[in-house]
Design a protein around this motif. Structure first.
Motif, PDB file in Angstrom:
ATOM      1  N   ASP A  82       0.835  -1.211   0.000  1.00 33.45           N
ATOM      2  CA  ASP A  82       0.000   0.000   0.000  1.00 33.45           C
ATOM      3  C   ASP A  82       0.867   1.257   0.000  1.00 33.45           C
ATOM      4  N   LEU A  83       1.924   1.251   0.818  1.00 36.68           N
ATOM      5  CA  LEU A  83       2.805   2.422   0.887  1.00 36.68           C
ATOM      6  C   LEU A  83       3.497   2.657  -0.452  1.00 36.68           C
ATOM      7  N   THR A  84       3.916   1.584  -1.110  1.00 36.13           N
ATOM      8  CA  THR A  84       4.550   1.725  -2.432  1.00 36.13           C
ATOM      9  C   THR A  84       3.596   2.364  -3.428  1.00 36.13           C
ATOM     10  N   GLU A  85       2.341   1.926  -3.403  1.00 41.25           N
ATOM     11  CA  GLU A  85       1.351   2.507  -4.313  1.00 41.25           C
ATOM     12  C   GLU A  85       1.117   3.985  -4.012  1.00 41.25           C
ATOM     13  N   ILE A  86       1.126   4.345  -2.727  1.00 40.23           N
ATOM     14  CA  ILE A  86       0.962   5.744  -2.335  1.00 40.23           C
ATOM     15  C   ILE A  86       2.114   6.588  -2.881  1.00 40.23           C
ATOM     16  N   LEU A  87       3.327   6.088  -2.703  1.00 34.67           N
ATOM     17  CA  LEU A  87       4.503   6.838  -3.163  1.00 34.67           C
ATOM     18  C   LEU A  87       4.558   6.920  -4.683  1.00 34.67           C
ATOM     19  N   GLN A  88       4.155   5.858  -5.345  1.00 32.06           N
ATOM     20  CA  GLN A  88       4.141   5.889  -6.813  1.00 32.06           C
ATOM     21  C   GLN A  88       3.126   6.907  -7.324  1.00 32.06           C
ATOM     22  N   ARG A  89       1.959   6.972  -6.671  1.00 35.00           N
ATOM     23  CA  ARG A  89       0.970   7.980  -7.059  1.00 35.00           C
ATOM     24  C   ARG A  89       1.501   9.376  -6.769  1.00 35.00           C
ATOM     25  N   ALA A  90       2.186   9.540  -5.650  1.00 32.68           N
ATOM     26  CA  ALA A  90       2.767  10.839  -5.327  1.00 32.68           C
ATOM     27  C   ALA A  90       3.810  11.232  -6.373  1.00 32.68           C
ATOM     28  N   ARG A  91       4.562  10.257  -6.869  1.00 33.37           N
ATOM     29  CA  ARG A  91       5.554  10.550  -7.906  1.00 33.37           C
ATOM     30  C   ARG A  91       4.873  11.027  -9.185  1.00 33.37           C
ATOM     31  N   GLU A  92       3.757  10.377  -9.527  1.00 30.71           N
ATOM     32  CA  GLU A  92       3.007  10.815 -10.711  1.00 30.71           C
ATOM     33  C   GLU A  92       2.552  12.263 -10.550  1.00 30.71           C
ATOM     34  N   LEU A  93       2.067  12.595  -9.363  1.00 34.15           N
ATOM     35  CA  LEU A  93       1.627  13.967  -9.109  1.00 34.15           C
ATOM     36  C   LEU A  93       2.804  14.932  -9.166  1.00 34.15           C
ATOM     37  N   ALA A  94       3.962  14.479  -8.669  1.00 34.29           N
ATOM     38  CA  ALA A  94       5.150  15.329  -8.715  1.00 34.29           C
ATOM     39  C   ALA A  94       5.565  15.609 -10.154  1.00 34.29           C
ATOM     40  N   VAL A  95       5.481  14.590 -10.988  1.00 33.60           N
ATOM     41  CA  VAL A  95       5.821  14.777 -12.405  1.00 33.60           C
ATOM     42  C   VAL A  95       4.856  15.761 -13.063  1.00 33.60           C
ATOM     43  N   TYR A  96       3.546  15.614 -12.754  1.00 31.43           N
ATOM     44  CA  TYR A  96       2.569  16.563 -13.294  1.00 31.43           C
ATOM     45  C   TYR A  96       2.880  17.986 -12.844  1.00 31.43           C
ATOM     46  N   GLY A  97       3.189  18.127 -11.563  1.00 34.13           N
ATOM     47  CA  GLY A  97       3.407  19.450 -11.003  1.00 34.13           C
ATOM     48  C   GLY A  97       4.720  20.091 -11.420  1.00 34.13           C
ATOM     49  N   ALA A  98       5.666  19.285 -11.930  1.00 33.82           N
ATOM     50  CA  ALA A  98       6.992  19.813 -12.263  1.00 33.82           C
ATOM     51  C   ALA A  98       7.091  20.334 -13.684  1.00 33.82           C
ATOM     52  N   ASN A  99       6.017  20.184 -14.490  1.00 36.92           N
ATOM     53  CA  ASN A  99       6.151  20.585 -15.897  1.00 36.92           C
ATOM     54  C   ASN A  99       6.099  22.092 -16.115  1.00 36.92           C
ATOM     55  N   GLY A 100       5.696  22.846 -15.074  1.00 38.39           N
ATOM     56  CA  GLY A 100       5.742  24.295 -15.166  1.00 38.39           C
ATOM     57  C   GLY A 100       4.649  24.946 -15.986  1.00 38.39           C
ATOM     58  N   LEU A 107      -2.225  23.236  -9.329  1.00 39.25           N
ATOM     59  CA  LEU A 107      -1.170  22.870  -8.373  1.00 39.25           C
ATOM     60  C   LEU A 107      -1.749  22.687  -6.973  1.00 39.25           C
ATOM     61  N   HIS A 108      -2.694  23.536  -6.583  1.00 40.74           N
ATOM     62  CA  HIS A 108      -3.336  23.397  -5.280  1.00 40.74           C
ATOM     63  C   HIS A 108      -4.143  22.097  -5.208  1.00 40.74           C
ATOM     64  N   ALA A 109      -4.762  21.727  -6.337  1.00 36.04           N
ATOM     65  CA  ALA A 109      -5.511  20.470  -6.376  1.00 36.04           C
ATOM     66  C   ALA A 109      -4.567  19.283  -6.210  1.00 36.04           C
ATOM     67  N   LEU A 110      -3.390  19.360  -6.862  1.00 33.25           N
ATOM     68  CA  LEU A 110      -2.384  18.304  -6.687  1.00 33.25           C
ATOM     69  C   LEU A 110      -1.901  18.255  -5.244  1.00 33.25           C
ATOM     70  N   ALA A 111      -1.699  19.420  -4.647  1.00 36.22           N
ATOM     71  CA  ALA A 111      -1.257  19.476  -3.249  1.00 36.22           C
ATOM     72  C   ALA A 111      -2.303  18.859  -2.332  1.00 36.22           C
ATOM     73  N   LYS A 112      -3.569  19.094  -2.648  1.00 36.23           N
ATOM     74  CA  LYS A 112      -4.643  18.521  -1.842  1.00 36.23           C
ATOM     75  C   LYS A 112      -4.631  16.995  -1.932  1.00 36.23           C
ATOM     76  N   GLU A 113      -4.394  16.482  -3.123  1.00 34.63           N
ATOM     77  CA  GLU A 113      -4.338  15.015  -3.263  1.00 34.63           C
ATOM     78  C   GLU A 113      -3.131  14.442  -2.527  1.00 34.63           C
ATOM     79  N   VAL A 114      -2.009  15.150  -2.578  1.00 34.82           N
ATOM     80  CA  VAL A 114      -0.832  14.696  -1.827  1.00 34.82           C
ATOM     81  C   VAL A 114      -1.146  14.663  -0.337  1.00 34.82           C
ATOM     82  N   ASP A 115      -1.901  15.641   0.131  1.00 36.03           N
ATOM     83  CA  ASP A 115      -2.303  15.679   1.540  1.00 36.03           C
ATOM     84  C   ASP A 115      -3.151  14.459   1.895  1.00 36.03           C
ATOM     85  N   GLU A 116      -4.037  14.072   0.976  1.00 42.08           N
ATOM     86  CA  GLU A 116      -4.849  12.871   1.197  1.00 42.08           C
ATOM     87  C   GLU A 116      -3.972  11.623   1.205  1.00 42.08           C
TER      88      GLU A 116
END
Length: 298
Positions: A82-100, A107-116
């Motif tokens: 479960d933790l691996t899946e959480i981190l992998q999803r967080a990585r996907e969000l990080a990639v989305y958020g890093a494209n500028g 970005l706030h919506a991505l941050a909210k999902e990371v918080d979840e």
């Protein structure tokens, strides 16, 4: 030596009682299915049986320990997945958020999902098995992690309340295996990365996400996978140990049965022979004790 009727009766009754006692003893063996009813039946056999029963109890305790260990490690493996899946999803969000190119709202919506995801990770870190917290070390009754958030969500504090000491189970004489992973070794880094990623997404620092967060998430995922590989190896070892112990349990049961259980056919034959001997003794006694002269003086 003068043979009197009283002597005949006394000797005959004594012989009959001995025969009846032997008949009762054989009957008891048949009813119990055991050839050792009391230690005096077989001193050496009794000692061997007691030692084997003690070994059987110890073996079954070890089997119970391995069952518990396998269950704990299986639960740990599931939590790490479960933790691996959480981190992998967080990585996907990080990639989305890093494209500028994403707007501030996205970005706030991505941050909210990371918080979840962070909340979910804390929930996973507080997983329990059979009433014990998995990642609390030897503090199995205390929830390992407590999360404290400010009302506006800008401040997040996660505190580890468990122990760094592992739980060991005895799987053989002088052989122990630790069956848990203290949460501080697995989750602390993951929580730190997720909190930082959420903050960076909130302020829109895409450069830091690209240069730091993604690499840190990759490192965290690799770390969790290493722990998961260790858990899998320990689980396999316990399964092999359990199979060996169950084989030993069966062998001990077989040896105990050979030592203390009767041969039914032989026991029945001995009982019938003794029964016939007793009936013959009754018949013989009846013939020996003849009527005396006193029976006719009436």
């Amino acid at each position: 030596m003068r043979i009197t009727n009283k002597l005949l009766v006394t000797n005959s009754l004594s012989s009959l009682n001995r025969g009846l006692e032997q008949l009762e003893y054989l009957s008891g063996r048949l009813a119990a299915g055991k050839k050792i009813l009391v230690p005096s039946d077989d001193h050496i056999g009794t000692g061997n049986v007691l030692r084997m029963h003690r070994g059987l109890e110890e073996t079954r305790q070890y089997v119970g320990n391995t069952d518990y260990g396998i269950g704990m490690l299986t639960a740990t493996d599931g939590a790490l997945t479960d933790l691996t899946e959480i981190l992998q999803r967080a990585r996907e969000l990080a990639v989305y958020g890093a494209n500028g190119t994403l707007p501030e709202d996205s970005l706030h919506a991505l941050a909210k999902e990371v918080d979840e995801l962070l909340d979910h990770a804390v929930q996973v870190a507080n997983s329990h098995y059979a009433g014990s917290y998995i990642f609390g070390g030897q503090e199995t009754t205390t929830r390992p992690y407590a999360i404290d958030k400010s009302d506006d969500g800008d401040s997040i504090k996660i505190e580890y309340q468990g122990s760094s000491m592992a739980i060991n189970v005895e799987v053989g004489p002088g052989s122990e295996l630790d069956i848990n992973v203290p949460g501080s070794l697995v989750f602390d880094k993951a929580f730190e990365v997720l909190i930082t990623l959420g903050e960076l997404l909130t302020i829109g620092d895409t450069d830091q996400i690209s240069s730091g967060s993604i690499a840190e998430l990759d490192e965290s995922i690799s770390q969790v996978l290493r722990f998961q590989a260790e858990v899998g190896a320990k689980s396999k070892r316990l399964e092999i140990t359990k199979n060996r112990l169950e084989g030993l349990d069966l062998n001990l049961q077989t040896l105990i049965s050979k030592t203390e259980d009767i041969d039914v056919a032989e026991a029945i034959m001995q009982f019938k022979m003794q029964e016939n001997a007793y009936r013959l003794a009754l018949d013989t006694t009846a013939r020996i004790i003849q009527p005396t002269l006193m029976d006719f003086l009436r």
